[in-house]
Write an enzyme that holds these catalytic residues in place. Structure first.
Site, short mmCIF file in Angstrom:
data_model
loop_
_atom_site.label_atom_id
_atom_site.label_comp_id
_atom_site.label_asym_id
_atom_site.label_seq_id
_atom_site.Cartn_x
_atom_site.Cartn_y
_atom_site.Cartn_z
N GLN A 148 0.84 -1.19 0.08
CA GLN A 148 -0.15 0.03 -0.09
C GLN A 148 0.76 1.30 0.14
OE1 GLN A 148 -3.32 -0.83 3.11
NE2 GLN A 148 -1.60 -2.28 3.46
N ASP A 173 5.76 5.14 -1.67
CA ASP A 173 7.29 5.50 -1.63
C ASP A 173 8.41 4.89 -2.55
OD1 ASP A 173 7.73 3.32 -0.21
OD2 ASP A 173 7.58 4.01 1.66
N HIS A 201 -1.64 1.11 -4.21
CA HIS A 201 -1.99 2.55 -4.18
C HIS A 201 -1.11 3.42 -4.96
CE1 HIS A 201 -4.14 1.68 0.13
NE2 HIS A 201 -4.90 1.16 -1.03
N CYS A 235 -4.33 14.83 -20.57
CA CYS A 235 -3.50 14.11 -21.61
C CYS A 235 -2.80 12.87 -21.03
CB CYS A 235 -2.78 15.08 -22.32
SG CYS A 235 -1.37 15.73 -21.58
N CYS A 250 -0.26 20.98 -16.35
CA CYS A 250 0.69 20.25 -17.52
C CYS A 250 1.37 21.09 -18.42
CB CYS A 250 -0.43 19.32 -18.15
SG CYS A 250 0.07 18.31 -19.58
N CYS A 265 -0.69 20.25 -21.95
CA CYS A 265 -2.17 20.93 -22.22
C CYS A 265 -2.69 21.79 -21.14
CB CYS A 265 -3.06 19.67 -22.34
SG CYS A 265 -3.38 18.80 -20.84
N THR A 314 -2.40 -1.70 9.18
CA THR A 314 -3.61 -1.57 10.11
C THR A 314 -4.53 -2.74 9.35
OG1 THR A 314 -4.20 0.39 8.92
CG2 THR A 314 -3.42 0.54 11.29
N ASN A 373 3.63 -6.64 13.49
CA ASN A 373 3.11 -5.35 13.79
C ASN A 373 3.25 -5.07 15.23
OD1 ASN A 373 1.59 -3.12 14.11
ND2 ASN A 373 0.39 -3.23 12.16
N PRO A 374 3.88 -3.89 15.65
CA PRO A 374 3.92 -3.71 17.09
C PRO A 374 2.51 -3.62 17.86
CG PRO A 374 5.20 -2.08 15.79
CD PRO A 374 4.36 -2.99 14.97
P1 NAD Z 1 -1.22 2.97 8.58
O1 NAD Z 1 -0.64 4.46 8.71
O2 NAD Z 1 -2.93 3.17 8.69
O3 NAD Z 1 -0.57 2.25 9.52
C1 NAD Z 1 0.38 1.69 9.98
C2 NAD Z 1 0.78 0.34 10.54
O4 NAD Z 1 2.13 0.27 10.87
C3 NAD Z 1 0.17 0.43 12.00
O5 NAD Z 1 -0.69 -0.63 12.31
C4 NAD Z 1 1.33 0.44 12.96
O6 NAD Z 1 1.17 -0.24 14.26
C5 NAD Z 1 2.41 -0.39 12.13
N1 NAD Z 1 3.61 0.21 12.29
C6 NAD Z 1 4.16 1.31 12.86
N2 NAD Z 1 5.57 1.10 13.03
C7 NAD Z 1 6.04 -0.20 12.60
C8 NAD Z 1 7.30 -0.59 12.59
N3 NAD Z 1 8.17 -0.17 12.97
N4 NAD Z 1 7.07 -2.14 12.09
C9 NAD Z 1 6.09 -2.64 11.68
N5 NAD Z 1 4.73 -2.10 11.58
C10 NAD Z 1 4.59 -0.88 12.27
O7 NAD Z 1 -0.63 2.44 7.35
P2 NAD Z 1 -1.53 1.44 6.25
O8 NAD Z 1 -2.09 0.50 6.84
O9 NAD Z 1 -0.26 1.08 5.50
O10 NAD Z 1 -2.55 2.27 5.40
C11 NAD Z 1 -2.72 3.64 5.13
C12 NAD Z 1 -2.67 4.28 3.76
O11 NAD Z 1 -1.29 5.30 4.28
C13 NAD Z 1 -2.09 3.60 2.59
O12 NAD Z 1 -2.91 4.03 1.82
C14 NAD Z 1 -0.67 4.26 2.17
O13 NAD Z 1 -0.84 4.66 1.05
C15 NAD Z 1 -0.57 5.41 2.92
N6 NAD Z 1 0.89 5.64 3.48
C16 NAD Z 1 1.90 5.42 2.79
C17 NAD Z 1 3.03 5.67 3.13
C18 NAD Z 1 4.28 5.35 2.47
O14 NAD Z 1 4.34 5.08 1.41
N7 NAD Z 1 5.34 4.93 3.07
C19 NAD Z 1 3.21 6.35 4.60
C20 NAD Z 1 2.16 6.80 5.30
C21 NAD Z 1 1.16 6.30 4.73
ZN ZN Z 2 -1.78 17.35 -20.40
#
Ligand code: NAD
Ligand code: ZN
Length: 257
Positions: free
Chosen positions: A109, A112, A127, A138, A156, A159, A199, A223-224
């Site tokens: 998800q 990055d 995502h 475009c 853009c 366009c 989550t 997951n913590p």
């Molecule tokens: P979330 O932010 O809802 O939850 C993060 C989860 O990670 C929590 O359950 C937390 O307990 C756990 N966590 C925190 N530190 C941790 C660690 N060191 N090791 C393991 N687990 C740890 O994120 P989600 O469930 O991925 O969903 C949320 C949305 O947030 C997604 O759509 C995503 O695109 C977006 N998002 C992406 C990024 C990224 O690309 N790095 C950052 C923030 C949010």
């Molecule tokens: Zn365009």
């Protein structure tokens, strides 16, 4: 302390697995210094942006149409979080598990790009990717290293329609091709399925874990904090992603000696 017995069992199952699925979320990148959305140390700990609205609204497809400047304000914020960040031990461990006789799929998800930066090749970006910039009219596409220097609502160059990140906003559909591949690979089946740092609130994220668990396929959650799927998972590690996956690889290396 990691549970040694559990770790050895998961190391053994991972070592012999020919097909592995990692479902990953923001927690995997937390130790690269990118804040999660929810949870301790998160970007939006109370669920709200500084404008007082839920982040799911600020970052929705609907808001981008209604108030592009507001959505873009948070795209800039997210891009700052991602800027200059590098993969951590968790990303590297997943990449290292790839082998000629072992397929490792990652359904993330995260927006990055850090799984690819670590060298993982089968990455499904469910995502999308924040830094892939597309035109809303475009087929213009760009992959800038940073958003610095962009105007508040970038246009853009071809366009002049509004540009946007090629990331899935709240309320928008998942990218068809990656979703289709994800379903195809689930059909083929996996020998072990991991959920790391998410989550698990979206059904397309929790369902593969629940289905694997029902079919008797080993499931692992790292997951913590407990999540909605924790009770249905065979092995739970309430620890950090980097620490747990590094220990898992160490345990596999020790078994191989
Ligand atoms: P979330 O932010 O809802 O939850 C993060 C989860 O990670 C929590 O359950 C937390 O307990 C756990 N966590 C925190 N530190 C941790 C660690 N060191 N090791 C393991 N687990 C740890 O994120 P989600 O469930 O991925 O969903 C949320 C949305 O947030 C997604 O759509 C995503 O695109 C977006 N998002 C992406 C990024 C990224 O690309 N790095 C950052 C923030 C949010
Ligand atoms: Zn365009």
């Amino acid at each position: 302390m990691l549970n040694d017995q559990q770790l050895r069992s998961v190391a053994f199952l991972t070592q012999s697995a020919r097909r592995i699925l990692f479902i990953t979320g923001a927690g995997v990148s937390a130790e690269s210094g990118i804040p999660t959305f929810r949870g301790a140390g998160a970007a939006f700990p109370d669920g709200k942006t500084e404008d007082g609205i839920p982040f799911e609204e600020a970052l929705s497809g609907w808001m981008l149409k209604k108030n592009p400047a507001l959505s873009w304000k948070y795209f800039f914020r997210l891009e700052e979080f991602l800027r200059d960040k590098v993969p951590n031990a968790a990303h590297h461990a997943m990449a290292r598990l790839q082998a000629p006789d072992r397929d490792v799929w990652i359904a993330t998800q995260n927006i990055d790009g850090l799984h690819q930066a670590a060298g993982s090749t089968h990455v499904l970006e469910l995502h999308g990717n924040l830094r892939r910039i597309v035109c809303t009219r475009c087929d213009y596409l760009d992959f800038p290293a940073t958003f610095q220097g962009f105007s508040p609502v970038p246009r853009c160059p071809r366009c002049s329609a509004m540009l946007r990140p090629d990331a899935v906003l709240y309320g928008e559909n998942l990218p068809e091709r990656d979703l289709a591949t994800f379903l195809e690979q689930q059909e083929k089946g996996f020998d072990i399925v991991f959920s790391v740092g998410t989550t698990s609130i979206f059904p397309y994220i929790s369902m593969p874990m629940l289905a694997a668990s029902r079919q008797g396929i080993p499931t692992v959650e790292i997951n913590p904090d407990p999540t909605s799927i924790s009770d249905y998972v065979q092995f739970t590690f309430p620890n950090s992603a980097a620490q747990t996956l590094r220990s898992l690889l160490d345990s596999m290396d020790a078994d191989a000696d």
